[in-house]
Design a protein around this motif. Sequence first.
Motif, PDB file in Angstrom:
ATOM      1  N   GLY A 189      21.223   9.103   8.165  1.00  0.00           N
ATOM      2  CA  GLY A 189      20.237  10.116   7.815  1.00  0.00           C
ATOM      3  C   GLY A 189      20.868  11.317   7.132  1.00  0.00           C
ATOM      4  N   PHE A 190      22.025  11.760   7.631  1.00  0.00           N
ATOM      5  CA  PHE A 190      22.746  12.870   6.996  1.00  0.00           C
ATOM      6  C   PHE A 190      23.162  12.510   5.568  1.00  0.00           C
ATOM      7  CE2 PHE A 190      23.427  14.631  11.290  1.00  0.00           C
ATOM      8  CZ  PHE A 190      23.165  15.968  11.024  1.00  0.00           C
ATOM      9  N   LEU A 191      23.671  11.285   5.392  1.00  0.00           N
ATOM     10  CA  LEU A 191      24.078  10.845   4.057  1.00  0.00           C
ATOM     11  C   LEU A 191      22.888  10.835   3.100  1.00  0.00           C
ATOM     12  CD1 LEU A 191      26.040   9.536   2.003  1.00  0.00           C
ATOM     13  CD2 LEU A 191      25.418   7.311   3.009  1.00  0.00           C
ATOM     14  N   LEU A 196      22.674  12.807  -0.564  1.00  0.00           N
ATOM     15  CA  LEU A 196      22.138  12.149  -1.750  1.00  0.00           C
ATOM     16  C   LEU A 196      20.838  12.795  -2.241  1.00  0.00           C
ATOM     17  CD1 LEU A 196      22.887   8.433  -0.773  1.00  0.00           C
ATOM     18  CD2 LEU A 196      24.179   9.923  -2.308  1.00  0.00           C
ATOM     19  N   ALA A 197      19.861  12.957  -1.350  1.00  0.00           N
ATOM     20  CA  ALA A 197      18.588  13.564  -1.764  1.00  0.00           C
ATOM     21  C   ALA A 197      18.799  15.005  -2.213  1.00  0.00           C
ATOM     22  CB  ALA A 197      17.577  13.506  -0.615  1.00  0.00           C
ATOM     23  N   TYR A 198      19.635  15.722  -1.477  1.00  0.00           N
ATOM     24  CA  TYR A 198      19.917  17.123  -1.834  1.00  0.00           C
ATOM     25  C   TYR A 198      20.566  17.213  -3.218  1.00  0.00           C
ATOM     26  CZ  TYR A 198      21.987  21.784  -1.685  1.00  0.00           C
ATOM     27  OH  TYR A 198      22.346  23.079  -1.985  1.00  0.00           O
ATOM     28  N   ILE A 204      19.504  17.341 -10.674  1.00  0.00           N
ATOM     29  CA  ILE A 204      18.647  16.680 -11.669  1.00  0.00           C
ATOM     30  C   ILE A 204      17.233  17.265 -11.661  1.00  0.00           C
ATOM     31  CG2 ILE A 204      17.729  14.486 -12.494  1.00  0.00           C
ATOM     32  CD1 ILE A 204      20.058  13.072 -11.170  1.00  0.00           C
ATOM     33  N   LEU A 205      16.515  17.107 -10.565  1.00  0.00           N
ATOM     34  CA  LEU A 205      15.110  17.514 -10.544  1.00  0.00           C
ATOM     35  C   LEU A 205      14.926  18.997 -10.850  1.00  0.00           C
ATOM     36  CD1 LEU A 205      13.770  15.521  -7.449  1.00  0.00           C
ATOM     37  CD2 LEU A 205      13.672  14.900  -9.868  1.00  0.00           C
ATOM     38  N   SER A 206      15.815  19.825 -10.325  1.00  0.00           N
ATOM     39  CA  SER A 206      15.693  21.272 -10.542  1.00  0.00           C
ATOM     40  C   SER A 206      16.058  21.684 -11.962  1.00  0.00           C
ATOM     41  CB  SER A 206      16.593  22.029  -9.559  1.00  0.00           C
ATOM     42  OG  SER A 206      16.201  21.753  -8.229  1.00  0.00           O
ATOM     43  N   ASN A 207      16.667  20.767 -12.722  1.00  0.00           N
ATOM     44  CA  ASN A 207      17.123  21.113 -14.066  1.00  0.00           C
ATOM     45  C   ASN A 207      16.389  20.360 -15.173  1.00  0.00           C
ATOM     46  OD1 ASN A 207      19.379  22.976 -13.466  1.00  0.00           O
ATOM     47  ND2 ASN A 207      20.181  21.206 -12.377  1.00  0.00           N
ATOM     48  N   PHE A 230      12.984   8.339  -1.964  1.00  0.00           N
ATOM     49  CA  PHE A 230      13.504   7.331  -1.046  1.00  0.00           C
ATOM     50  C   PHE A 230      14.541   7.923  -0.097  1.00  0.00           C
ATOM     51  CE2 PHE A 230      17.063   4.449  -0.132  1.00  0.00           C
ATOM     52  CZ  PHE A 230      16.422   3.605   0.762  1.00  0.00           C
ATOM     53  N   PHE A 231      15.570   8.582  -0.645  1.00  0.00           N
ATOM     54  CA  PHE A 231      16.647   9.079   0.206  1.00  0.00           C
ATOM     55  C   PHE A 231      16.163  10.172   1.158  1.00  0.00           C
ATOM     56  CE2 PHE A 231      19.503   7.438  -3.267  1.00  0.00           C
ATOM     57  CZ  PHE A 231      20.095   6.462  -2.482  1.00  0.00           C
ATOM     58  N   ASP A 232      15.244  11.012   0.714  1.00  0.00           N
ATOM     59  CA  ASP A 232      14.730  12.064   1.578  1.00  0.00           C
ATOM     60  C   ASP A 232      13.927  11.478   2.740  1.00  0.00           C
ATOM     61  OD1 ASP A 232      14.249  15.052   1.936  1.00  0.00           O
ATOM     62  OD2 ASP A 232      12.186  14.303   1.889  1.00  0.00           O
ATOM     63  N   PHE A 233      13.015  10.564   2.425  1.00  0.00           N
ATOM     64  CA  PHE A 233      12.148  10.009   3.467  1.00  0.00           C
ATOM     65  C   PHE A 233      12.895   8.996   4.330  1.00  0.00           C
ATOM     66  CE2 PHE A 233       7.625   8.200   4.281  1.00  0.00           C
ATOM     67  CZ  PHE A 233       7.681   8.701   5.567  1.00  0.00           C
ATOM     68  N   ALA A 234      13.723   8.151   3.697  1.00  0.00           N
ATOM     69  CA  ALA A 234      14.501   7.190   4.478  1.00  0.00           C
ATOM     70  C   ALA A 234      15.500   7.911   5.379  1.00  0.00           C
ATOM     71  CB  ALA A 234      15.226   6.225   3.553  1.00  0.00           C
ATOM     72  N   GLY A 235      16.011   9.058   4.906  1.00  0.00           N
ATOM     73  CA  GLY A 235      16.906   9.853   5.735  1.00  0.00           C
ATOM     74  C   GLY A 235      16.195  10.401   6.947  1.00  0.00           C
TER      75      GLY A 235
END
Length: 383
Positions: A189-191, A196-198, A204-207, A230-235
């Motif tokens: 979950g931390f990973l 990854l999501a962070y 990318i998304l912020s830019n 995916f990474f945010d919710f799967a985390g």
Amino acid sequence: MVPYGNLIYFLLLIILFIPIVLYGLKGKKIKTYSTIVGWILVLLIFKNDLNQLLFFICFTIFELLIVIFYKNYRKDKNSSMLFYTLIGLSILPLILTKIQPFILTHSILGFLGISYVTFKTVQILIEIRDGLIKELSIMEFLQFFLFFPAFTSGPIDRYRRFLNDYDHDYAPGEYKVLLLNGINLIFRGFLYKFILAYAINLYILSNVYLHEKLFILKLLYMYAYSFYLFFDFAGYSAFAIGVSYLLGIHTPQNFNRPFISRNIKDFWNRWHMTLSFWFRDYIYMRLVFLLRKKKIIQNRYTISYIAYFTLFFLMGLWHGLELHYIVYGIYHAALIIGYDLFERKIKSKKLIPRSKFTDILSIIVTFHFICFGFLIFSGTLFK
């Protein structure tokens, strides 16, 4: 306090879980302590909003009264009208929460997790009606309803499965395996969430400046947002499942490598699986059964497609009443129906034999349809 939102929350979990882990390694459960800890952590969600706390308490009592009333009534009588009335009442707070932004400028209803706990009430009412739940105490309902690891965003468990785990005593060495698997999931979950999501969001998304309306930027945003989601919710799900394991509860998995799905049906068997299976079991299957029983429509494929459309339309509304959520639901309904028509034609005509090449091609095509759906879901398609 948002669950799994920062390191302070995890430090609090470590401190509170020391007795639970120590007793677990001895093969024992301390249910009373675990319950108190869990309810404290649920209440901490509302520590900065008294109005939400009061609404949550009233909501919990309201849902409990509905379930207890129906359970006692079902002992003597069977009334479809009462059943559907109580289903409607149980989801009424959720409906009001969804429509209030369009009516009020200031939110006075709802709380983080209202959708998931509402599903629990609906599930219990349906299984009481089906005769699958014959006994249910107030404490058993509250244990399931207020189970804190999955309170805000799932995964969505089933009452009877949960209760079996809750009442189950550890076999020798069983908790050690649960503990190791739980810790592994928490680190995953931390990973996923905090690395990854962070990173995807930050770099990318912020830019990506969507107002420039460049196709390549829209494409970049689509892929990045899909992986971020995916990474945010799967985390988050990994955190919830891992912490559940530490409590001796095998909360079901929520994701199973969704981006290698070979078709859209396969995708919904891999993505947010507990929600997908919940909608399948309690909406799709029951609507199909009802339409066949009433013999309103004779063609079984037409019945299936109506049920698919209803399922995904409701799933879109569940996410929110904004247009992009509704379009997202309709988009996936169209994909499911379209794929079923295509699959039946392929099988009947034997047009394309399955091979490793077609499997890879199917994964690539499905991946792009999925990502475009997430672009719709993000609400940025027409920005």
